[in-house]
Enzyme design. Structure first.
Site, PDB file in Angstrom:
ATOM      1  N   GLY A 249       0.820  -1.422  -0.104  1.00  0.00           N
ATOM      2  CA  GLY A 249      -0.070  -0.111   0.045  1.00  0.00           C
ATOM      3  C   GLY A 249       0.718   1.395  -0.119  1.00  0.00           C
ATOM      4  O   GLY A 249       0.208   2.360   0.117  1.00  0.00           O
ATOM      5  N   GLU A 291       4.587  -6.593   0.864  1.00  0.00           N
ATOM      6  CA  GLU A 291       3.744  -6.877  -0.513  1.00  0.00           C
ATOM      7  C   GLU A 291       3.928  -5.582  -1.292  1.00  0.00           C
ATOM      8  O   GLU A 291       2.384  -5.092  -1.687  1.00  0.00           O
ATOM      9  CB  GLU A 291       2.711  -7.656  -0.332  1.00  0.00           C
ATOM     10  N   PRO A 292       4.740  -4.912  -1.633  1.00  0.00           N
ATOM     11  CA  PRO A 292       4.679  -3.707  -2.582  1.00  0.00           C
ATOM     12  C   PRO A 292       4.492  -4.150  -4.020  1.00  0.00           C
ATOM     13  O   PRO A 292       4.811  -5.270  -4.626  1.00  0.00           O
ATOM     14  CB  PRO A 292       6.172  -3.256  -2.604  1.00  0.00           C
ATOM     15  N   ARG A 294       2.291  -1.509  -6.660  1.00  0.00           N
ATOM     16  CA  ARG A 294       2.396  -0.190  -7.215  1.00  0.00           C
ATOM     17  C   ARG A 294       3.592   0.742  -6.978  1.00  0.00           C
ATOM     18  O   ARG A 294       4.093   1.035  -8.189  1.00  0.00           O
ATOM     19  CB  ARG A 294       1.211   0.798  -6.574  1.00  0.00           C
ATOM     20  N   ARG A 331      -8.857   4.335 -14.252  1.00  0.00           N
ATOM     21  CA  ARG A 331      -8.585   4.734 -12.838  1.00  0.00           C
ATOM     22  C   ARG A 331      -9.287   6.362 -12.567  1.00  0.00           C
ATOM     23  O   ARG A 331      -9.670   6.400 -11.435  1.00  0.00           O
ATOM     24  CB  ARG A 331      -7.226   4.917 -12.440  1.00  0.00           C
ATOM     25  N   TYR A 335     -11.884   6.314  -9.457  1.00  0.00           N
ATOM     26  CA  TYR A 335     -11.776   7.108  -8.274  1.00  0.00           C
ATOM     27  C   TYR A 335     -11.022   8.605  -8.682  1.00  0.00           C
ATOM     28  O   TYR A 335     -10.464   8.969  -7.728  1.00  0.00           O
ATOM     29  CB  TYR A 335     -11.229   6.519  -7.150  1.00  0.00           C
ATOM     30  N   CYS A 362     -17.667   4.978 -25.901  1.00  0.00           N
ATOM     31  CA  CYS A 362     -19.024   5.551 -25.955  1.00  0.00           C
ATOM     32  C   CYS A 362     -19.360   5.908 -24.320  1.00  0.00           C
ATOM     33  O   CYS A 362     -20.556   5.137 -24.174  1.00  0.00           O
ATOM     34  CB  CYS A 362     -19.840   4.699 -26.876  1.00  0.00           C
ATOM     35  N   GLU A 363     -18.905   6.642 -23.712  1.00  0.00           N
ATOM     36  CA  GLU A 363     -19.250   6.860 -22.402  1.00  0.00           C
ATOM     37  C   GLU A 363     -18.799   8.095 -22.126  1.00  0.00           C
ATOM     38  O   GLU A 363     -17.725   8.713 -22.253  1.00  0.00           O
ATOM     39  CB  GLU A 363     -18.586   5.820 -21.246  1.00  0.00           C
TER      40      GLU A 363
END
Length: 432
Positions: A249, A291-292, A294, A331, A335, A362-363
Site C-alpha cells: 500500500g 507486499e509492494p 504499485r 482509474r 476514483y 462511448c461513455e
C-alpha cells in the site's frame, strides 16, 4: 517537473524513458502503448529487498503484488531479483508457474477463492495461502485432506485501522470485505479453529490497511496491533505465530503534489516498531513479509496516446480526445485518479493550455483527466501520461470491443515487446 528520474528530454525536445525516445517508440510500436522502464523496476525490487536485509537482518521476504501488473516478464524480473510474489487468481498463479517461479516464495490471496483455485494452489505447492474467512478455512482443510496434503496458511485479519486514502482502496478498517476483525473476536476464533484442523499449518497472520498511503504512522500502528494479537495467541493458546505479513500500500508520486517517502524508510521505521514491541511483549522476532506492487511498477511506466479530435466549447471547456481511454486506464472513471500529462514531442514547451483529456469509448465518463495543464496540442501529437505502470494494463478491458495495447519494456537503451498488441482476431477467438 517529472514524476520520476528515469524520464528526460533529448535534443529533439522529445520525452525519453530510460534514455529511449518515446516518439520513436510510438512510431515503431504504435499507440496506445504502455512503456515500462525495466531497469527502474529492478531498482525498486532491490530497494525493498535491501531494506529488509539492512533493517531486519534479512529475516523476511518481499512479495511483489501481482495485481498491479502481471505478465511473464514481470515474474521473470521478480525471480531474478530474488523476491517473491503474491497472486490472487489461478491466472496469476498459472503465469508465475509458466516461468518456473519459486513456489515457496508465492502467497495466494483472495477473499472468495473457489474450490478449483484452492486445489490448484495446493497442487502447485505455493508457500502460503492467505485464508480470508472461516468458510474458506474449513474448505481448504477438507481439500487438503482429500489430496493428502497440508496447507500452510496465513490468516488475514483486519486491524481496525482506517488509512487516509480513497474509500475504494481502504482495506484495514472494521467494515471491510477482507479478513477477520480483531476487535470483534473473529480473528482469535479463526486462529483457535485453524490450530485444531488436521490438514492446516497455521504459519502466521496477514493484514493490509489500504493503498496509495503516504504516511508511515498507520503501518507502524498496524504492526503494533498485529504483534499484540501474536502475543495474545502465545499467552492464551500457547501457540507461536511465526510469520507477520504487513501487506503493501505504499504511495507513489502521480503528480507534483504527491510526496511519498523513500522505500527504505518504511522498513526502517516499521522494523524499529516490530523489534521494540516484540521485546516489550517477550516475543521472538517474527518473519516479516511485505507486499509492494504499485510502488515497484507504477512510477516505472508511462502510456503513450495519439491526439485525435480537439473540440473547444466556448466558455465551457476544451476536449482533447486520444486513441485510448477507460479501456486501458479506468482509474479516473473509478476514483478520479490524477496524473501528470505532457505532449511527448514538445516535452519542454510551457504548459499554456487547459484541457479535458477524453477517451474514445462511448461513455461520457470516459475521461483520463479534467482541467489538465498541458502544452498546446495539435492533432497527431503524442500525449504521455506518467506513472501508469500499475493498475492500468492490469485493469484494462475490451469494452466497445477495443483491443488491448502492447506493453514495451526498455532496458539499457533497448526496447522489447513483453506483451503483444491484441489483434481483431484475438477479439473474436472465443466467439462461437
Amino acid at each position: 517537473m517529472f514524476v520520476s528520474d528515469h524520464l528526460g528530454i533529448n535534443q529533439q525536445h522529445h520525452l525519453t524513458i530510460g534514455g529511449v525516445d518515446t516518439i520513436e517508440l510510438a512510431e515503431q510500436f504504435h499507440t496506445p502503448l504502455f512503456v515500462m522502464d525495466e531497469d527502474k523496476i529492478r531498482d525498486h525490487c532491490r530497494q525493498f529487498r535491501h531494506s529488509i536485509e539492512e533493517y531486519y537482518q534479512g529475516a523476511g521476504l518481499v512479495c511483489y503484488a501481482s495485481k498491479a501488473f502481471c505478465c511473464k516478464q514481470m515474474y521473470r524480473i521478480a525471480k531474478e531479483e530474488g523476491i517473491g510474489t503474491d497472486v490472487v487468481s489461478m491466472g496469476e498463479l498459472y503465469t508465475a508457474m509458466s516461468v518456473d517461479f519459486p513456489v515457496e516464495k508465492i502467497c495466494y490471496h483472495g477473499n472468495n477463492k473457489t474450490p478449483q483455485e484452492l486445489e490448484y494452489a495446493l497442487e502447485c505447492g505455493v508457500g502460503r495461502i492467505v485464508v480470508d474467512n472461516l468458510s474458506e478455512l474449513h474448505l481448504l482443510n477438507d481439500l487438503a485432506g482429500n489430496m493428502g496434503k497440508k496447507a500452510v496458511i496465513l490468516l488475514r485479519v483486519t486491524p481496525g485501522i482506517d488509512a487516509h486514502t480513497h474509500q475504494f482502496i481502504r482495506t484495514g478498517q472494521l467494515d471491510s470485505k477482507f479478513g477477520l476483525a480483531i476487535e470483534l473476536g473473529l480473528a482469535m476464533e479463526a486462529i483457535k479453529q485453524a490450530i485444531q484442523l488436521p490438514h492446516i499449518v497455521l504459519d502466521g497472520i496477514h493484514c493490509h490497511i489500504g493503498s496509495q498511503i503516504f504516511d508511515i504512522d498507520p503501518f507502524e500502528h498496524a504492526a503494533e496491533v498485529m504483534l499484540s494479537l501474536i502475543a495474545e495467541v502465545q499467552t492464551t493458546l500457547d501457540f507461536s505465530l511465526k510469520t507477520l505479513n504487513l501487506g503493501g500500500g505504499f504511495g507513489i508520486q502521480y503528480t507534483d503534489s504527491d510526496d511519498p517517502v523513500a522505500y527504505d524508510c518504511y522498513m526502517k521505521r516499521v522494523s524499529e516498531v516490530v523489534k521494540k514491541k516484540a521485546t516489550e511483549l517477550g516475543l521472538p522476532l517474527p518473519y516479516i513479509i511485505i507486499e509492494p506492487g504499485r510502488s515497484i511498477v507504477g512510477p516505472a511506466g508511462i502510456t503513450l496516446y495519439t491526439v485525435g479530435n480537439i473540440k473547444e466549447i466556448p466558455n465551457i471547456r476544451k476536449y482533447l480526445a486520444v486513441d485510448g481511454g477507460m479501456t486501458d486506464n479506468p482509474r479516473y472513471a473509478l476514483y478520479q485518479a490524477e496524473y501528470n500529462f505532457l505532449i511527448a514531442n514538445r516535452a519542454d514547451a510551457p504548459k499554456d493550455d487547459t484541457v479535458t483529456v477524453a477517451g474514445r469509448c462511448c461513455e461520457s465518463g470516459d475521461l483520463l483527466g479534467e482541467h489538465i495543464k498541458l502544452q498546446s496540442a495539435q492533432v497527431g501529437d503524442i500525449l504521455a501520461v506518467c506513472a501508469t505502470g500499475a493498475y492500468n494494463y492490469a485493469m484494462s478491458s475490451h469494452y466497445n470491443r477495443v483491443a488491448k495495447p502492447a506493453v514495451i519494456m526498455v532496458s539499457g537503451g533497448v526496447a522489447k515487446e513483453v506483451v503483444r498488441r491484441e489483434t481483431l482476431e484475438d477479439l473474436t477467438r472465443f466467439d462461437i
